[in-house]
Design a protein around this motif. Structure first.
Motif: not given
Length: 308
Positions: A97-101, A265-275
């Motif tokens: 999960y971590y690596v993907i995002f 502040t360390d949240t993982l984001l959906i690729p290409g977004t700030t979500v």
């Protein structure tokens, strides 16, 4: 902003504006911790508190599940057997999960994916993997996955509550600038990942100081998880159908995580977004849990009416 920062500095003992490496403070609660270690050595082998605390969380969760199984007349050995597989695949799931995002951090050096000691685990990946493992294991062993899930949920969320203190020892999983009651101060030099220090946090560093004031989001989530844990224990004897405690966990954890994720502040984001992907997943968990519970309750009500 400077004025707020100076107020924060003034609350340190002796009006100090600097912290030593290894210190962590909650100044508005009057808590000042010195020499908080990240690890300790046993016969020359370095043991990280993060891993140790996660391990304590896993064992505590398992013992809780086994105790509940005993009280409800289930075979306790099923939970010991399942735990072996759940732990293995949860670790794998947390890493995947971590690596993907965080793919940009690994795409140029694929071998770094396997360096678990360098950090990079996500609890959502562990939870998803645990649920998948549960359903596969139960299908093979011909067990009721919803009953086992209900039995394991209190232990799962207790383990999460304990595990978050591993983040405390690592000086990670904190939120944006905050100078309220639970404000946490950490020396900048101790922050595990400097990219977690936002512009807003930097702008509020007191003049001449070497520390940051932030939300202790690891603490918020740990406290919230303990609340969900208590709710699961209390409601356990009142559940109406197998799987209801699973839904209660998904909804309860999802509700808290949705708001907490919004200030990390360390949240993982959906690729290409700030979500934040975990915030979206938390909301999806909450909506699914509420929707599924309503549908099942309506079906049970119709079934009981037909019997009359």
């Amino acid at each position: 902003m400077k004025e707020e920062g100076n107020q924060a500095a003034a609350k340190r003992p002796g009006n100090e504006v600097s912290m030593n490496v290894g210190e962590i403070a909650f100044p508005n609660l009057g808590i000042y911790l010195k020499n908080v270690p990240r690890s300790f050595s046993v016969f020359g082998f370095e043991i990280a508190f993060y891993g140790l605390i996660i391990g304590i969380g896993v064992v505590s969760g398992l013992l809780t599940a086994v105790q509940i199984a005993k009280k409800t007349g289930q075979d306790q050995d099923d939970y010991w057997d399942f735990a072996i597989w759940a732990v293995i695949f949860s670790v794998i799931g947390a890493r995947i999960y971590y690596v993907i995002f965080s793919w940009d951090d690994y795409k140029d050096n694929l071998l770094s994916i396997f360096r678990l000691r360098s950090g990079g685990m996500a609890i959502y990946g562990a939870v998803i993997a645990a649920f998948i493992t549960l359903f596969v294991w139960c299908r093979i062993k011909k067990k009721n996955p919803l009953l086992m899930g209900d039995t394991a949920m209190a232990g799962l969320v207790l383990g999460q509550a304990i595990g978050r203190w591993g983040n405390f020892m690592n000086r990670e999983v904190f939120g944006d600038y905050y100078n309220g009651l639970f404000s946490m101060q950490i020396p900048v030099a101790d922050v595990r990942d400097r990219s977690d220090i936002t512009e807003n946090i930097s702008a509020h560093i007191p003049e001449g100081a070497n520390y940051i004031n932030v939300h202790p989001t690891f603490l918020y989530e740990s406290a919230w998880n303990l609340l969900v844990f208590a709710l699961l224990l209390v409601y356990r004897k009142h559940k109406r159908f197998d799987g209801e405690l699973c839904l209660l966990y998904l909804g309860g954890y999802g509700l808290g995580r949705f708001f907490i994720e919004g200030i990390r502040t360390d949240t993982l984001l959906i690729p290409g977004t700030t979500v934040p992907v975990s915030q979206v997943l938390a909301l999806a968990m909450l909506l699914f849990a509420v929707g599924a519970d309503i549908v099942i309750r309506l079906r049970l009500k119709k079934g009981s009416e037909k019997e009359k």
